[in-house]
Enzyme design. Structure first.
Site, PDB file in Angstrom:
ATOM      1  N   LYS A  64      28.553 -41.094 -84.353  1.00  0.00           N
ATOM      2  CA  LYS A  64      28.948 -39.701 -84.117  1.00  0.00           C
ATOM      3  C   LYS A  64      27.821 -38.751 -84.511  1.00  0.00           C
ATOM      4  O   LYS A  64      27.586 -37.749 -83.833  1.00  0.00           O
ATOM      5  CB  LYS A  64      30.233 -39.372 -84.898  1.00  0.00           C
ATOM      6  CG  LYS A  64      31.487 -40.091 -84.418  1.00  0.00           C
ATOM      7  CD  LYS A  64      31.935 -39.689 -83.012  1.00  0.00           C
ATOM      8  CE  LYS A  64      32.493 -38.297 -82.951  1.00  0.00           C
ATOM      9  NZ  LYS A  64      33.048 -37.991 -81.590  1.00  0.00           N
TER      10      LYS A  64
ATOM     11  N   GLY B 231      43.165 -38.425 -74.260  1.00  0.00           N
ATOM     12  CA  GLY B 231      43.253 -38.625 -75.705  1.00  0.00           C
ATOM     13  C   GLY B 231      44.138 -37.596 -76.397  1.00  0.00           C
ATOM     14  O   GLY B 231      44.685 -36.692 -75.757  1.00  0.00           O
TER      15      GLY B 231
ATOM     16  N   ASP C  51      33.969 -42.816 -67.247  1.00  0.00           N
ATOM     17  CA  ASP C  51      33.728 -43.761 -68.338  1.00  0.00           C
ATOM     18  C   ASP C  51      32.387 -43.423 -69.000  1.00  0.00           C
ATOM     19  O   ASP C  51      31.328 -43.553 -68.380  1.00  0.00           O
ATOM     20  CB  ASP C  51      33.717 -45.187 -67.760  1.00  0.00           C
ATOM     21  CG  ASP C  51      33.538 -46.240 -68.838  1.00  0.00           C
ATOM     22  OD1 ASP C  51      33.203 -45.882 -69.986  1.00  0.00           O
ATOM     23  OD2 ASP C  51      33.731 -47.427 -68.521  1.00  0.00           O
TER      24      ASP C  51
ATOM     25  N   TYR D 196      30.839 -45.938 -87.078  1.00  0.00           N
ATOM     26  CA  TYR D 196      31.486 -44.812 -86.380  1.00  0.00           C
ATOM     27  C   TYR D 196      30.795 -43.509 -86.751  1.00  0.00           C
ATOM     28  O   TYR D 196      30.385 -42.736 -85.872  1.00  0.00           O
ATOM     29  CB  TYR D 196      32.975 -44.775 -86.756  1.00  0.00           C
ATOM     30  CG  TYR D 196      33.705 -43.535 -86.284  1.00  0.00           C
ATOM     31  CD1 TYR D 196      33.953 -43.303 -84.939  1.00  0.00           C
ATOM     32  CD2 TYR D 196      34.164 -42.591 -87.207  1.00  0.00           C
ATOM     33  CE1 TYR D 196      34.624 -42.163 -84.512  1.00  0.00           C
ATOM     34  CE2 TYR D 196      34.836 -41.448 -86.788  1.00  0.00           C
ATOM     35  CZ  TYR D 196      35.062 -41.242 -85.439  1.00  0.00           C
ATOM     36  OH  TYR D 196      35.730 -40.109 -85.031  1.00  0.00           O
TER      37      TYR D 196
ATOM     38  N   THR E   1      33.120 -35.274 -86.330  1.00  0.00           N
ATOM     39  CA  THR E   1      34.067 -35.719 -87.348  1.00  0.00           C
ATOM     40  C   THR E   1      33.580 -35.496 -88.779  1.00  0.00           C
ATOM     41  O   THR E   1      32.359 -35.487 -89.029  1.00  0.00           O
ATOM     42  CB  THR E   1      34.322 -37.233 -87.136  1.00  0.00           C
ATOM     43  OG1 THR E   1      35.041 -37.757 -88.247  1.00  0.00           O
ATOM     44  CG2 THR E   1      33.018 -38.024 -87.022  1.00  0.00           C
ATOM     45  N   ASP E   2      34.530 -35.383 -89.684  1.00  0.00           N
ATOM     46  CA  ASP E   2      34.220 -35.351 -91.124  1.00  0.00           C
ATOM     47  C   ASP E   2      33.593 -36.686 -91.579  1.00  0.00           C
ATOM     48  O   ASP E   2      32.990 -36.744 -92.644  1.00  0.00           O
ATOM     49  CB  ASP E   2      35.495 -35.057 -91.927  1.00  0.00           C
ATOM     50  CG  ASP E   2      36.644 -36.008 -91.601  1.00  0.00           C
ATOM     51  OD1 ASP E   2      36.804 -36.374 -90.421  1.00  0.00           O
ATOM     52  OD2 ASP E   2      37.382 -36.400 -92.525  1.00  0.00           O
TER      53      ASP E   2
ATOM     54  N   TRP F 218      41.105 -35.496 -89.558  1.00  0.00           N
ATOM     55  CA  TRP F 218      42.517 -35.932 -89.547  1.00  0.00           C
ATOM     56  C   TRP F 218      43.322 -35.250 -88.437  1.00  0.00           C
ATOM     57  O   TRP F 218      44.304 -34.519 -88.699  1.00  0.00           O
ATOM     58  CB  TRP F 218      43.174 -35.662 -90.905  1.00  0.00           C
ATOM     59  CG  TRP F 218      42.647 -36.495 -92.036  1.00  0.00           C
ATOM     60  CD1 TRP F 218      41.608 -37.376 -92.010  1.00  0.00           C
ATOM     61  CD2 TRP F 218      43.150 -36.500 -93.393  1.00  0.00           C
ATOM     62  NE1 TRP F 218      41.438 -37.930 -93.251  1.00  0.00           N
ATOM     63  CE2 TRP F 218      42.355 -37.417 -94.105  1.00  0.00           C
ATOM     64  CE3 TRP F 218      44.170 -35.819 -94.048  1.00  0.00           C
ATOM     65  CZ2 TRP F 218      42.563 -37.668 -95.462  1.00  0.00           C
ATOM     66  CZ3 TRP F 218      44.380 -36.066 -95.393  1.00  0.00           C
ATOM     67  CH2 TRP F 218      43.586 -36.989 -96.089  1.00  0.00           C
TER      68      TRP F 218
ATOM     69  N   THR G  79      36.900 -44.040 -81.021  1.00  0.00           N
ATOM     70  CA  THR G  79      37.417 -43.503 -82.286  1.00  0.00           C
ATOM     71  C   THR G  79      38.015 -44.577 -83.194  1.00  0.00           C
ATOM     72  O   THR G  79      38.533 -44.248 -84.257  1.00  0.00           O
ATOM     73  CB  THR G  79      38.502 -42.442 -81.996  1.00  0.00           C
ATOM     74  OG1 THR G  79      39.506 -43.043 -81.171  1.00  0.00           O
ATOM     75  CG2 THR G  79      37.927 -41.226 -81.290  1.00  0.00           C
TER      76      THR G  79
HETATM   77  N1  LIG Z   1      41.588 -38.705 -84.706  1.00  0.00           N
HETATM   78  C1  LIG Z   1      41.043 -38.174 -85.782  1.00  0.00           C
HETATM   79  O1  LIG Z   1      41.626 -38.199 -86.862  1.00  0.00           O
HETATM   80  C2  LIG Z   1      39.705 -37.507 -85.692  1.00  0.00           C
HETATM   81  C3  LIG Z   1      39.132 -37.043 -86.870  1.00  0.00           C
HETATM   82  C4  LIG Z   1      37.903 -36.400 -86.813  1.00  0.00           C
HETATM   83  C5  LIG Z   1      37.267 -36.239 -85.591  1.00  0.00           C
HETATM   84  N2  LIG Z   1      37.829 -36.717 -84.464  1.00  0.00           N
HETATM   85  C6  LIG Z   1      37.104 -36.548 -83.209  1.00  0.00           C
HETATM   86  O2  LIG Z   1      37.902 -35.761 -82.347  1.00  0.00           O
HETATM   87  C7  LIG Z   1      37.671 -36.160 -80.996  1.00  0.00           C
HETATM   88  C8  LIG Z   1      39.007 -36.453 -80.315  1.00  0.00           C
HETATM   89  O3  LIG Z   1      39.626 -37.552 -80.969  1.00  0.00           O
HETATM   90  P1  LIG Z   1      41.156 -37.902 -80.726  1.00  0.00           P
HETATM   91  O4  LIG Z   1      41.848 -37.766 -82.028  1.00  0.00           O
HETATM   92  O5  LIG Z   1      41.688 -37.177 -79.546  1.00  0.00           O
HETATM   93  O6  LIG Z   1      41.010 -39.457 -80.421  1.00  0.00           O
HETATM   94  P2  LIG Z   1      41.635 -40.365 -79.245  1.00  0.00           P
HETATM   95  O7  LIG Z   1      43.072 -40.021 -79.047  1.00  0.00           O
HETATM   96  O8  LIG Z   1      41.233 -41.753 -79.588  1.00  0.00           O
HETATM   97  O9  LIG Z   1      40.866 -39.854 -77.963  1.00  0.00           O
HETATM   98  C9  LIG Z   1      39.623 -40.337 -77.574  1.00  0.00           C
HETATM   99  C10 LIG Z   1      39.652 -40.505 -76.074  1.00  0.00           C
HETATM  100  O10 LIG Z   1      38.382 -41.004 -75.674  1.00  0.00           O
HETATM  101  C11 LIG Z   1      38.628 -41.976 -74.698  1.00  0.00           C
HETATM  102  N3  LIG Z   1      37.549 -42.932 -74.533  1.00  0.00           N
HETATM  103  C12 LIG Z   1      37.272 -44.044 -75.258  1.00  0.00           C
HETATM  104  N4  LIG Z   1      36.235 -44.699 -74.723  1.00  0.00           N
HETATM  105  C13 LIG Z   1      35.853 -43.985 -73.633  1.00  0.00           C
HETATM  106  C14 LIG Z   1      34.863 -44.162 -72.648  1.00  0.00           C
HETATM  107  N5  LIG Z   1      34.049 -45.222 -72.647  1.00  0.00           N
HETATM  108  N6  LIG Z   1      34.764 -43.251 -71.669  1.00  0.00           N
HETATM  109  C15 LIG Z   1      35.592 -42.198 -71.624  1.00  0.00           C
HETATM  110  N7  LIG Z   1      36.559 -41.974 -72.518  1.00  0.00           N
HETATM  111  C16 LIG Z   1      36.684 -42.860 -73.521  1.00  0.00           C
HETATM  112  C17 LIG Z   1      39.900 -42.671 -75.130  1.00  0.00           C
HETATM  113  O11 LIG Z   1      40.426 -43.360 -74.030  1.00  0.00           O
HETATM  114  P3  LIG Z   1      41.700 -44.330 -74.133  1.00  0.00           P
HETATM  115  O12 LIG Z   1      42.849 -43.387 -74.107  1.00  0.00           O
HETATM  116  O13 LIG Z   1      41.603 -45.176 -72.934  1.00  0.00           O
HETATM  117  O14 LIG Z   1      41.560 -45.053 -75.423  1.00  0.00           O
HETATM  118  C18 LIG Z   1      40.723 -41.490 -75.599  1.00  0.00           C
HETATM  119  O15 LIG Z   1      41.446 -40.938 -74.536  1.00  0.00           O
HETATM  120  C19 LIG Z   1      36.703 -37.336 -81.057  1.00  0.00           C
HETATM  121  O16 LIG Z   1      35.399 -36.843 -80.890  1.00  0.00           O
HETATM  122  C20 LIG Z   1      36.845 -37.837 -82.479  1.00  0.00           C
HETATM  123  O17 LIG Z   1      35.650 -38.451 -82.921  1.00  0.00           O
HETATM  124  C21 LIG Z   1      39.055 -37.338 -84.492  1.00  0.00           C
END
Ligand SMILES: NC(=O)c1ccc[n+]([C@@H]2O[C@H](COP(=O)([O-])OP(=O)(O)OC[C@H]3O[C@@H](n4cnc5c(N)ncnc54)[C@H](OP(=O)(O)O)[C@@H]3O)[C@@H](O)[C@H]2O)c1
Length: 289
Positions: A128, A10, A35, A124, A100-101, A149, A61
């Site tokens: 979380k 991710g 997974d 979501y 997350t926020d 973000w 996400t």
């Molecule tokens: N993105 C934001 O703006 C944001 C904001 C606040 C908090 N967060 C938090 O920050 C963290 C990292 O988010 P990110 O931005 O890096 O999001 P991301 O790029 O969507 O990364 C999430 C990863 O989790 C993987 N995933 C999904 N389903 C899964 C499963 N069943 N088993 C194992 N892995 C799985 C995804 O795999 P695939 O690559 O196959 O999809 C992806 O690689 C998360 O906890 C998210 O809630 C993110």
């Protein structure tokens, strides 16, 4: 130190694996390798390896999809992390779990602290929050880090979409009445090791400093692209309103700025501003000069 990173494919997880490589003994698991929706296979895969810290950067996400797939959202965002926590407890390892926020409802008009009550307004956010609770209930040494973000070089996010749109179109709009703060994955990677050993809080907020709307964020990105010689068709980002987002399925908090006062009190350090982080990102990854 032996660090395991779940969600290594991710945006955040990939940055953590790369930045920690050489500094720690790092093992990353992407979704194909581990997974989170297959609880038994998590036990089998992680049960046999030894580590000191497990970082969970994986999650379901896709905020809108969670509304129509709530069981899957809770399985990946709450039950999977509960199994990670169970394994960590057995190994006396620390689990650092990202949240997350979006656990907040957005009704506040000033920064959310770690002491504010979560009150999610989407599946979501609910899933979380349930994940946070499961991780925190398992053992005292676990840590939940809430970020907002998230952007960085390993997977496109809002900022990259805006830059692409500005390259292709003369008119680009972004929401002006949704406020939070961008958080750069490389800054998360830089600050996180401070919490690998020793006392930690239970919940910690981390984001770059300051706050902005999506419109301001996109405008600054476009300005930075101009500075580094990237040619864009749109120079000015117009304002859209949250109420115009009729294709959104999930509700999103209108205001979700995370206070990083606790982080600063604990470490004596302040995150750099979101403008510095965005400028750094664009200079490093978009510069044509
Ligand atoms: N993105 C934001 O703006 C944001 C904001 C606040 C908090 N967060 C938090 O920050 C963290 C990292 O988010 P990110 O931005 O890096 O999001 P991301 O790029 O969507 O990364 C999430 C990863 O989790 C993987 N995933 C999904 N389903 C899964 C499963 N069943 N088993 C194992 N892995 C799985 C995804 O795999 P695939 O690559 O196959 O999809 C992806 O690689 C998360 O906890 C998210 O809630 C993110």
């Amino acid at each position: 130190m032996r660090i395991v990173i779940v969600g290594a494919g991710g945006r955040l997880g990939a940055a953590l694996v790369r930045e920690f490589d050489g500094k720690f003994e790092v093992t990353g698991f992407n979704r194909a390798q581990l997974d989170l929706s297959d609880l038994q296979s998590i036990r089998e895969k992680l049960g046999t390896i030894d580590f000191d810290v497990l970082v969970n950067a994986a999650g379901f996400t896709k905020v809108d999809l969670c509304e129509t797939q709530p069981d899957r959202a809770f399985l990946i965002n709450a039950e999977g992390p509960a199994v990670l926590a169970e394994i960590c407890r057995r190994k006396q390892a620390r689990l650092i779990h990202f949240s997350t926020d979006y656990v907040f409802d957005g009704e506040k008009t000033e920064q959310y602290t770690e002491e504010d009550n979560a009150n999610p307004i989407s599946i979501y956010g609910e899933s979380k929050q349930a994940g946070e609770n499961n991780v925190l209930a398992a053992q005292d040494q676990n840590l939940v880090v809430r970020v907002s973000w998230v952007f960085g070089p390993d997977r496109p996010s809002f900022i990259d979409t805006m830059i692409q749109q500005a390259q292709e179109n003369k008119k680009v709009d972004a929401i002006s009445d949704k406020i939070s703060t961008p958080t750069y994955t490389l800054d998360i990677a830089e600050m996180l090791p401070q919490f690998f050993i020793g006392d930690t809080p239970r919940v910690l907020h981390f984001a770059n400093a300051g706050q902005c709307s999506w419109q301001e964020y996109a405008q600054y990105a476009v300005d930075c692209c101009d500075d580094v010689g990237l040619s864009l068709k749109a120079k000015t980002i117009g304002a859209a309103k949250l109420r115009d987002m009729t294709n959104w399925v999930a509700r999103r908090p209108a205001y979700s700025v995370l206070s990083t006062a606790k982080y600063t009190a604990l470490t004596g350090r302040s995150p750099r501003t979101w403008r510095e982080a965005v400028s750094d990102y664009i200079t490093r990854f978009y510069s044509k000069k």
